[in-house]
Write a protein that holds these residues in place. Sequence first.
Motif, mmCIF file in Angstrom:
data_model
loop_
_atom_site.group_PDB
_atom_site.id
_atom_site.type_symbol
_atom_site.label_atom_id
_atom_site.label_comp_id
_atom_site.label_asym_id
_atom_site.label_seq_id
_atom_site.Cartn_x
_atom_site.Cartn_y
_atom_site.Cartn_z
ATOM 1 N N PRO A 52 47.187 41.797 51.047
ATOM 2 C CA PRO A 52 47.864 42.032 49.584
ATOM 3 C C PRO A 52 46.373 40.557 48.665
ATOM 4 C CG PRO A 52 49.398 42.001 51.064
ATOM 5 C CD PRO A 52 48.328 41.610 51.427
ATOM 6 N N ALA A 56 48.589 40.573 43.330
ATOM 7 C CA ALA A 56 49.304 42.126 43.415
ATOM 8 C C ALA A 56 49.927 42.257 43.581
ATOM 9 C CB ALA A 56 48.271 42.941 44.746
ATOM 10 N N GLN A 57 51.186 40.893 44.074
ATOM 11 C CA GLN A 57 52.160 41.302 44.267
ATOM 12 C C GLN A 57 52.782 40.304 42.823
ATOM 13 O OE1 GLN A 57 54.419 38.870 47.459
ATOM 14 N NE2 GLN A 57 55.758 38.469 45.917
ATOM 15 N N LEU A 60 53.505 43.599 40.927
ATOM 16 C CA LEU A 60 54.154 43.892 40.936
ATOM 17 C C LEU A 60 55.051 43.945 40.192
ATOM 18 C CD1 LEU A 60 55.802 46.198 42.715
ATOM 19 C CD2 LEU A 60 55.538 44.810 44.639
ATOM 20 N N GLU A 61 55.836 42.107 40.328
ATOM 21 C CA GLU A 61 56.939 41.800 39.812
ATOM 22 C C GLU A 61 56.854 41.541 38.380
ATOM 23 O OE1 GLU A 61 56.220 37.626 41.789
ATOM 24 O OE2 GLU A 61 56.852 38.520 43.150
ATOM 25 N N ALA A 78 59.215 39.460 44.506
ATOM 26 C CA ALA A 78 59.771 41.027 45.150
ATOM 27 C C ALA A 78 59.811 40.300 46.905
ATOM 28 C CB ALA A 78 58.207 41.666 44.772
ATOM 29 N N LEU A 203 61.381 47.890 49.981
ATOM 30 C CA LEU A 203 60.604 46.922 48.874
ATOM 31 C C LEU A 203 61.861 46.908 47.879
ATOM 32 C CD1 LEU A 203 58.369 45.317 46.906
ATOM 33 C CD2 LEU A 203 58.669 47.698 46.034
ATOM 34 N N TRP A 227 52.449 37.335 50.823
ATOM 35 C CA TRP A 227 52.161 38.065 51.560
ATOM 36 C C TRP A 227 53.690 38.584 52.406
ATOM 37 C CZ3 TRP A 227 49.038 34.018 54.307
ATOM 38 C CH2 TRP A 227 48.080 33.753 53.371
ATOM 39 N N VAL A 229 55.295 41.393 51.433
ATOM 40 C CA VAL A 229 55.065 42.373 50.763
ATOM 41 C C VAL A 229 54.406 43.005 50.844
ATOM 42 C CG1 VAL A 229 55.497 43.946 48.751
ATOM 43 C CG2 VAL A 229 57.220 42.117 48.770
ATOM 44 N N CYS A 234 52.932 47.306 47.671
ATOM 45 C CA CYS A 234 52.490 46.270 45.876
ATOM 46 C C CYS A 234 52.272 47.303 45.489
ATOM 47 C CB CYS A 234 51.711 45.528 46.407
ATOM 48 S SG CYS A 234 52.629 44.230 46.858
ATOM 49 N N ALA A 238 54.029 49.520 41.886
ATOM 50 C CA ALA A 238 54.129 49.038 40.688
ATOM 51 C C ALA A 238 53.753 50.162 40.101
ATOM 52 C CB ALA A 238 52.343 48.418 40.297
#
Lengths: 349, 349
Positions: A52, A56-57, A60-61, A78, A203, A227, A229, A234, A238
């Motif tokens: 990821p 990306a994380q 998502l957050e 996350a 998740l 990484w 997640v 991710c 999202a």
Amino acid sequence: MDGEGIWHGGSLGAARRLFPRAPEPWIDLSTGINPVPYPLPPLSPDLWTRLPEPGAQAALEAVARGAFGAVEGVDVLAAPGTQILIGLLPSLLPPRRVAILGPTYAEHAAAWRAGGHRVTEVADLAAAEGADVVVLVNPNNPDGRLVAPATLHAFAQTHAGLLVVDEAFADLEPGASLCPQLPDDGIVLRSFGKTYGLAGLRLGFALGGAGEGGALVARMRALMGPWAVSGPACAIGAVALADRDWRARAAAARAADAGRLDALLAPHARAPMRGTRLYRLLASEDAPALFARLGRAGIYVRRFGHDPSLLRFGLPAGEEAWARLEAALAFQGPPPHLRHSVRGEKPRH
Amino acid sequence: MDGEGIWHGGSLGAARRLFPRAPEPWIDLSTGINPVPYPLPPLSPDLWTRLPEPGAQAALEAVARGAFGAVEGVDVLAAPGTQILIGLLPSLLPPRRVAILGPTYAEHAAAWRAGGHRVTEVADLAAAEGADVVVLVNPNNPDGRLVAPATLHAFAQTHAGLLVVDEAFADLEPGASLCPQLPDDGIVLRSFGKTYGLAGLRLGFALGGAGEGGALVARMRALMGPWAVSGPACAIGAVALADRDWRARAAAARAADAGRLDALLAPHARAPMRGTRLYRLLASEDAPALFARLGRAGIYVRRFGHDPSLLRFGLPAGEEAWARLEAALAFQGPPPHLRHSVRGEKPRH
């Protein structure tokens, strides 16, 4: 009890061992997972093959922050499920006096005890006053008891210590979340898989306030490293967390399901049904017999070591499941002197 | 350097910021991930919607035990990637003297330092003699140096302390693994995503010997709790790790790729190429210029803060990628007085 001494729902392996002659397919009502999952978006092959991207994380957050209504200054982390956060948090603190509002999800007490802390179960916030750490599941699992966020916020203003609120079942309950007014020394845990019916994705989130809460969340972030997640989590997280319409429709649909379940179970209940929109708790003198009757019909519900008169029901996934549940609840079974087959159905673990 | 101060490969976001005018699609050679992934098996919807059954992770761990050649008495733990294990392990021990064979993957030193330990980088095992904990990546990243497992085993017999061996790149290297003779106080880390080309899945393993190694692995298992590994990772991992034929074919194919890459890079090398079957390390006085030339051509390779004369190349994923790499390596670029555009290509982080 399973090997770790904590009963969990969600293991059909355990159900099959208990009721080896039950008809397949099993109907699993032993969890509080939304039976109507968020539709999986198309997944780019890159989500599987590549690490990821750092962004990306973070993306998502950021979406999660909006979905949970967290304000600026709150750290949103996350993780591959909430369980790992429950396990890590106690390892970050020196021995403390921990008060857990209970009875509740047993993993909290187990994790704090394993971390070397002194854990007491208390009935309400007032009884938790002197503790260094106060833990509650809100709304509570399994009984759905909700401490109003305003009450929690007021408590945090006078309580000198950490406040940990597991909001695993808050997504579909209006006004249940502390996130919009998270105290500095507060941590909120949020589960993704239950609301969105994607528990296998792993998740979950920790949100930390501007004080000790955020400092501890930052330490969990460092321990898990980049990484933690997965790429699919991710991406799916999202998309799903940004979909306010879906969540609103799910909240309405599950509220209707919960009402339908209450009506079905009412004849068996010795007290009003409680719970959340994702599970309902039945209190019944006949709970052990009902557990066995449902099990023989291939329907697995959740029972509790601390109180054999309780059964927790997740929501059936479709009309066929509703019909099987209704039939099993209506069936009175053989007279008591012919019920010897129950003997073989005790837990083996 | 990125925000955490450690350069990683695998971030095309970083590559695009460095070389905003490079042609798309990027060819990412900045990781050691197998460019030919294991074919995804069909995934049952249950893998997404349900919590992984307790038996699913146990089954995965049993397959992994066989794939890694671990003997009875070794504890095999599956995790959502190896990185989280690298982060957790130092948090389980009181302050220790830690010797890390280096230079190597920087996350090890960072994690032990963050855990409050005294870390020294040493050149070889002999220099690690007095340490409480000895950490090595074997074969090493980025230079491929391999300490023979027999040598490690002999070292462990006399060394009073923990031996941590990160075998992230051992899968495709014959006879490289310590797993078949894991010492009691040994821990081996294994990565799934690199060998199987599925880094986004997040799956890794810790194997602990019969003594302190296993005790620490058991503590990591308890901290992560049940369900740390996703349903898809349990299922895909179990199928892929059981597939000995695929792994044998991958080892042969990647060895051929590595040889082809060495031949391409040889004209630029001031020393013999080193590495593993998943990446090759080039030592060249022209490395910074070569990094920039490849970047402008949309090819991202890995450079190292500790030695600007090194570049690590992952394996191209197909003939088109090979052709673009070959062309970029052959291209001599504009004369020096026209190279002003390089100025804008410094890392922003």
